[in-house]
Each structure stands twice: as C-alpha cells, then as structure tokens.
Design a protein around this motif. Structure first.
Motif, mmCIF file in Angstrom:
data_model
loop_
_atom_site.group_PDB
_atom_site.id
_atom_site.type_symbol
_atom_site.label_atom_id
_atom_site.label_comp_id
_atom_site.label_asym_id
_atom_site.label_seq_id
_atom_site.Cartn_x
_atom_site.Cartn_y
_atom_site.Cartn_z
ATOM 1 N N THR A 106 -6.708 25.482 -30.584
ATOM 2 C CA THR A 106 -7.930 26.131 -30.089
ATOM 3 C C THR A 106 -8.887 26.366 -31.248
ATOM 4 O O THR A 106 -8.489 26.900 -32.293
ATOM 5 C CB THR A 106 -7.598 27.491 -29.444
ATOM 6 N N TYR A 107 -10.127 25.966 -31.048
ATOM 7 C CA TYR A 107 -11.187 26.218 -32.031
ATOM 8 C C TYR A 107 -12.071 27.329 -31.486
ATOM 9 O O TYR A 107 -12.623 27.208 -30.391
ATOM 10 C CB TYR A 107 -11.999 24.939 -32.242
ATOM 11 N N LEU A 108 -12.146 28.414 -32.230
ATOM 12 C CA LEU A 108 -13.013 29.544 -31.837
ATOM 13 C C LEU A 108 -14.390 29.298 -32.435
ATOM 14 O O LEU A 108 -14.587 29.430 -33.652
ATOM 15 C CB LEU A 108 -12.404 30.858 -32.333
ATOM 16 N N GLU A 109 -15.320 28.883 -31.594
ATOM 17 C CA GLU A 109 -16.577 28.311 -32.088
ATOM 18 C C GLU A 109 -17.391 29.297 -32.921
ATOM 19 O O GLU A 109 -17.864 28.956 -34.009
ATOM 20 C CB GLU A 109 -17.409 27.815 -30.895
ATOM 21 N N GLU A 110 -17.557 30.508 -32.445
ATOM 22 C CA GLU A 110 -18.445 31.444 -33.141
ATOM 23 C C GLU A 110 -17.913 31.830 -34.526
ATOM 24 O O GLU A 110 -18.698 32.114 -35.441
ATOM 25 C CB GLU A 110 -18.649 32.717 -32.297
ATOM 26 N N ASP A 111 -16.602 31.859 -34.686
ATOM 27 C CA ASP A 111 -16.002 32.288 -35.953
ATOM 28 C C ASP A 111 -15.443 31.132 -36.777
ATOM 29 O O ASP A 111 -14.904 31.361 -37.857
ATOM 30 C CB ASP A 111 -14.901 33.312 -35.676
ATOM 31 N N ARG A 112 -15.541 29.903 -36.245
ATOM 32 C CA ARG A 112 -15.075 28.689 -36.953
ATOM 33 C C ARG A 112 -13.609 28.808 -37.360
ATOM 34 O O ARG A 112 -13.201 28.407 -38.438
ATOM 35 C CB ARG A 112 -15.950 28.427 -38.175
ATOM 36 N N ILE A 113 -12.806 29.383 -36.459
ATOM 37 C CA ILE A 113 -11.370 29.527 -36.727
ATOM 38 C C ILE A 113 -10.607 28.527 -35.865
ATOM 39 O O ILE A 113 -10.836 28.437 -34.652
ATOM 40 C CB ILE A 113 -10.873 30.949 -36.411
ATOM 41 N N LEU A 114 -9.720 27.794 -36.504
ATOM 42 C CA LEU A 114 -8.842 26.881 -35.769
ATOM 43 C C LEU A 114 -7.479 27.543 -35.634
ATOM 44 O O LEU A 114 -6.812 27.814 -36.649
ATOM 45 C CB LEU A 114 -8.692 25.548 -36.518
ATOM 46 N N PHE A 115 -7.061 27.803 -34.411
ATOM 47 C CA PHE A 115 -5.721 28.326 -34.142
ATOM 48 C C PHE A 115 -4.832 27.118 -33.868
ATOM 49 O O PHE A 115 -4.966 26.463 -32.837
ATOM 50 C CB PHE A 115 -5.766 29.292 -32.964
ATOM 51 N N SER A 116 -3.947 26.827 -34.804
ATOM 52 C CA SER A 116 -3.295 25.508 -34.812
ATOM 53 C C SER A 116 -1.834 25.522 -34.393
ATOM 54 O O SER A 116 -1.199 24.470 -34.359
ATOM 55 C CB SER A 116 -3.419 24.907 -36.211
ATOM 56 N N CYS A 117 -1.276 26.687 -34.111
ATOM 57 C CA CYS A 117 0.137 26.820 -33.738
ATOM 58 C C CYS A 117 1.017 26.164 -34.811
ATOM 59 O O CYS A 117 0.855 26.446 -35.979
ATOM 60 C CB CYS A 117 0.396 26.275 -32.345
ATOM 61 N N ASP A 118 1.937 25.272 -34.433
ATOM 62 C CA ASP A 118 2.825 24.686 -35.448
ATOM 63 C C ASP A 118 2.077 23.814 -36.466
ATOM 64 O O ASP A 118 2.504 23.699 -37.632
ATOM 65 C CB ASP A 118 3.893 23.805 -34.773
ATOM 66 N N PHE A 119 1.011 23.169 -36.038
ATOM 67 C CA PHE A 119 0.227 22.288 -36.905
ATOM 68 C C PHE A 119 -0.229 23.082 -38.135
ATOM 69 O O PHE A 119 -0.840 24.143 -38.002
ATOM 70 C CB PHE A 119 -0.985 21.816 -36.091
ATOM 71 N N PHE A 120 0.083 22.596 -39.305
ATOM 72 C CA PHE A 120 -0.279 23.214 -40.599
ATOM 73 C C PHE A 120 0.553 24.461 -40.922
ATOM 74 O O PHE A 120 0.234 25.193 -41.866
ATOM 75 C CB PHE A 120 -1.765 23.609 -40.650
ATOM 76 N N GLY A 121 1.614 24.713 -40.186
ATOM 77 C CA GLY A 121 2.392 25.923 -40.422
ATOM 78 C C GLY A 121 3.273 25.833 -41.654
ATOM 79 O O GLY A 121 3.417 24.782 -42.289
ATOM 80 N N SER A 122 3.848 26.982 -42.012
ATOM 81 C CA SER A 122 4.849 27.018 -43.077
ATOM 82 C C SER A 122 5.798 28.173 -42.767
ATOM 83 O O SER A 122 5.399 29.152 -42.138
ATOM 84 C CB SER A 122 4.201 27.233 -44.446
#
Ligand code: FEO
Length: 392
Positions: free
Chosen positions: A151-167
């Motif tokens: 999910t991309y939160l447009e107004e705040d330019r935040i990408l909620f990526s779940c497992d993608f890019f996790g550590s």
C-alpha cells in the motif's frame, strides 16, 4: 509499548519479539524479529494495515484499546505472522472490512476461517480514500507468496510493504540507524524467503520505481527513512552477478571429508577464490543461505552413511534447490568407506539449479596424495571458470 506516531494520523503499532529464534520452524533469527502493523487515520475512515503474530495478540489489542473504530483491515499477505490476529481484531471491530487481493481472500478463508462477507477485494492500482489520506494498493506478487500486495499512502509518500524489504531485527528503534546491521539482517531474510522469486521481485521493483517513496515501512524490522538504501540492496540481490566465491557446505563423520574440504578451500584461496565453509551439523542455515545467494560455485562435501549421502548433505542439496541460487558451477567432494551413491543421489536432488557440474572428487577412506591432487585440479578449474566469467 504503545503505538508510535510516524506522521499526523499515521502510527506504528505492533510487537517486538525479542525471544524468537526460529521462523517457519526453519530460519534462525539471531536478533529476534518484530511484527509491524500500522494505523492510518483519515478524517472519515480509519485503516489498520496488517496485524501481528497470534502469539502477540494481546500487545496489539492493548495498543488498539483507545481506538474506537476501524473501518478497514488491510491484509497485504496471508501468512499468519501478519494475518493471524485478523480474527480477534474483527471481533473487536465487527463492522470492519478486510481489504485484500482476491487471491489473499481465498487464502485467508482457508488459513483462518474468516467469514467470506468480511472481505472487500481490491484490484491492482485501486485507491481507497479515508479523508485526507488515500491508500493506493499495488499488487506485488511473490514477495514472497503469490497473493502479496503493498500500500502506498499518497499524501505521506509512505510505502507499507509487509514482507517486501523486511528484516528480522528486534529493536526499540523505529527507524533504521545502523545500516550495516540492517543490511546483514535484510540479506539473511531475502536469502531465505525471497531469493527463489528473484525474477518476479525484479518486476515489482520496476513497478514501484514509478512511485515517489519517502519512507518504506515493512512489517518486519525497522522503517526505512532512506528507501534507496534497501531498494539498491534488493537490486543487487535480484540481478547482480554471482561473486568469485565458493560456498562449501559439508558433513564429515570421521574427518576424511573435512580434510578434503579444508584442502580444497586452501587451494581455492591460493588460486584467488574466496571460500565460505559450513559444517552442516552446527551451521546457521541463514549464513548458508546468504552464501548461496552470492556464490559463483557450490561444492557439497559429503560422507556416506547407510549407503547414501549423509542426510545433512541431502538437506543442503534440497535447500539449495529450493533457494535457486545464482551459482553457475557445482561439484561434490567427499569420502566413503565401502561404497554408496552419494553423487547420483545429490545431483538428482537439484533440478532447479542451472549449473555446470564439475568433476566430483570422491575417495575411499582417508584421502591419499592422488585425491589431494584431484582437489587441487578442481580448485584450478573453478578459479579458471570464475576468471572466464569475470566474477569479482
Ligand atoms: Fe512475515 Fe511471509 O510473513
């Protein structure tokens, strides 16, 4: 720990699992992990993005204690470490809709027995306005299951990526501070769950390049306020060439195979090739997976037991086959006492590997001078192959 504000109307929620040492009953977690959820409050609607592992449901529910309503439960990924508390959260907010891809909906019904009428499925690129906050859903299949989206939160330019890019890191720091530490943890994570899907991940990276991303907020580990750090690492891991490195997982019962492995490793180093050895009975599977991501050549060191390869060598071969490493060459070295079909069995276990098989070196009992010479020749062949392919 209470929820933590990231932006006006945007909060981190979740649980830090300091104690967890194994994931999927397979992956060692030397630094624990976290299960990150996020709350986005619009002027009209409120969304919770993912939940936490069921073992930490109480932590999430305590963080939600002051939240009077949730309209949408965004489920990016059906695996239970993120979806496992959808049921308890739905009980608390029975009017909420679970927002997911159609494929995730089917999986969540199978995995959690959620009611079908609780779902609102979205198509790729669909927007969900919350009032001053807009959730923009992007399908990103195979990070690392087929149903995944971000999910991309447009107004705040935040990408909620779940497992993608996790550590997998347990820490009280919300944002990445020590990039070196996170790079290691993210690589371990990538090597073990993402590596087999490199072509699909590359497509997802290309797709996300169209978005102006200021922050990446994954569901494991810390939040990236410098997204290029992790995106560049992912680019390298998915499409960078293998390195001038030989990964040697091995198992030895009475020392003969180990003697061969150590001789080969020394010869490789003398020929300008880096090596990493993994004594399988005590090996950290995460370290081995990381080496498999990098290595230009894989050499399995195997002793025979009960007429076949030692089961731990079979485990290493099975793991390598599942992870689909970048390696271009493979060989087998080892010792047997009276016979066995170690080479045939192991090579039959790696159909996914697109490798050139280099002549195995097997000996009976303790290696003799001729066996050591054969190992020297194998080292020279590997070094030559790596030079020809310009592996660094
Ligand atoms: Fe973190 Fe695939 O679950």
């Amino acid at each position: 720990m209470d929820k933590r504000k990231m932006r006006d109307g945007v909060y981190w929620l979740g649980a830090i699992d300091w104690k967890r040492r194994l994931f999927d009953s397979l992956i060692p977690l030397p630094d624990g992990t976290s299960y990150n959820a996020y709350l986005v409050e619009g002027t009209e609607k409120v969304a919770l993005l993912d939940t936490v592992d069921p073992s930490m449901a109480a932590t999430l529910l305590a963080q939600l204690a002051g939240i009077s309503k949730i309209d949408y439960l965004i489920s990016h990924h059906a695996e239970q470490d993120h979806s496992g508390c959808l049921g308890p959260v739905l009980e608390k907010y029975p009017e909420a809709k679970v927002v997911s891809t159609p494929r995730a909906k089917d999986m969540l019904i199978d995995l959690l027995h959620l009611p079908e009428d609780a779902f609102l499925t979205v198509v790729d690129g669909e927007r969900l306005p919350l009032g001053g906050k807009t959730l923009h859903f992007v399908y990103t299949p195979w990070v690392h299951w087929p149903e995944t989206m971000v999910t991309y939160l447009e107004e705040d330019r935040i990408l909620f990526s779940c497992d993608f890019f996790g550590s997998h890191i347990a820490t009280s720091d919300l944002y990445v501070g020590d990039e070196g530490r996170v790079a290691e943890a993210a690589k371990r994570y990538f090597a073990e769950i993402m590596a087999p899907f490199r072509p699909q991940i590359e497509k997802n990276l290309d797709k996300l390049a169209a978005y102006d991303i200021g922050i990446i907020a994954p569901s494991h580990g810390q939040v990236y306020d410098r997204p290029s750090f992790i995106v560049d690492l992912y680019r390298e891991w998915v499409s960078g060439p293998p390195k001038n490195l030989v990964a040697i997982p091995y198992v030895s019962m009475h020392g003969s195979t180990e003697k061969m492995v150590e001789h080969l490793a020394a010869a490789l180093v003398d020929s300008g090739v880096r090596v990493e050895l993994f004594d399988l009975p005590v090996t950290d599977t995460g370290k081995l997976a990381m080496a498999l991501l990098d290595a230009g050549t894989l050499v399995v060191g195997v002793c025979t037991v009960l007429g076949g390869p030692h089961p731990l060598a079979a485990y290493a071969a099975f793991l390598a086959n599942a992870l689909r490493p970048k390696a271009r060459f493979l060989s087998i070295v080892g010792s047997y006492s009276w016979g066995g079909r170690a080479v045939e069995t192991l090579t039959g276990m790696i159909p996914n590997l697109k490798v050139e098989i280099l002549e195995p070196v097997l000996c009976k009992g303790l290696p003799r001078e001729a066996d050591l010479q054969a190992l020297d020749e194998l080292a020279a062949t590997i070094a030559q192959k790596h030079r020809e392919q310009e592996l660094d």
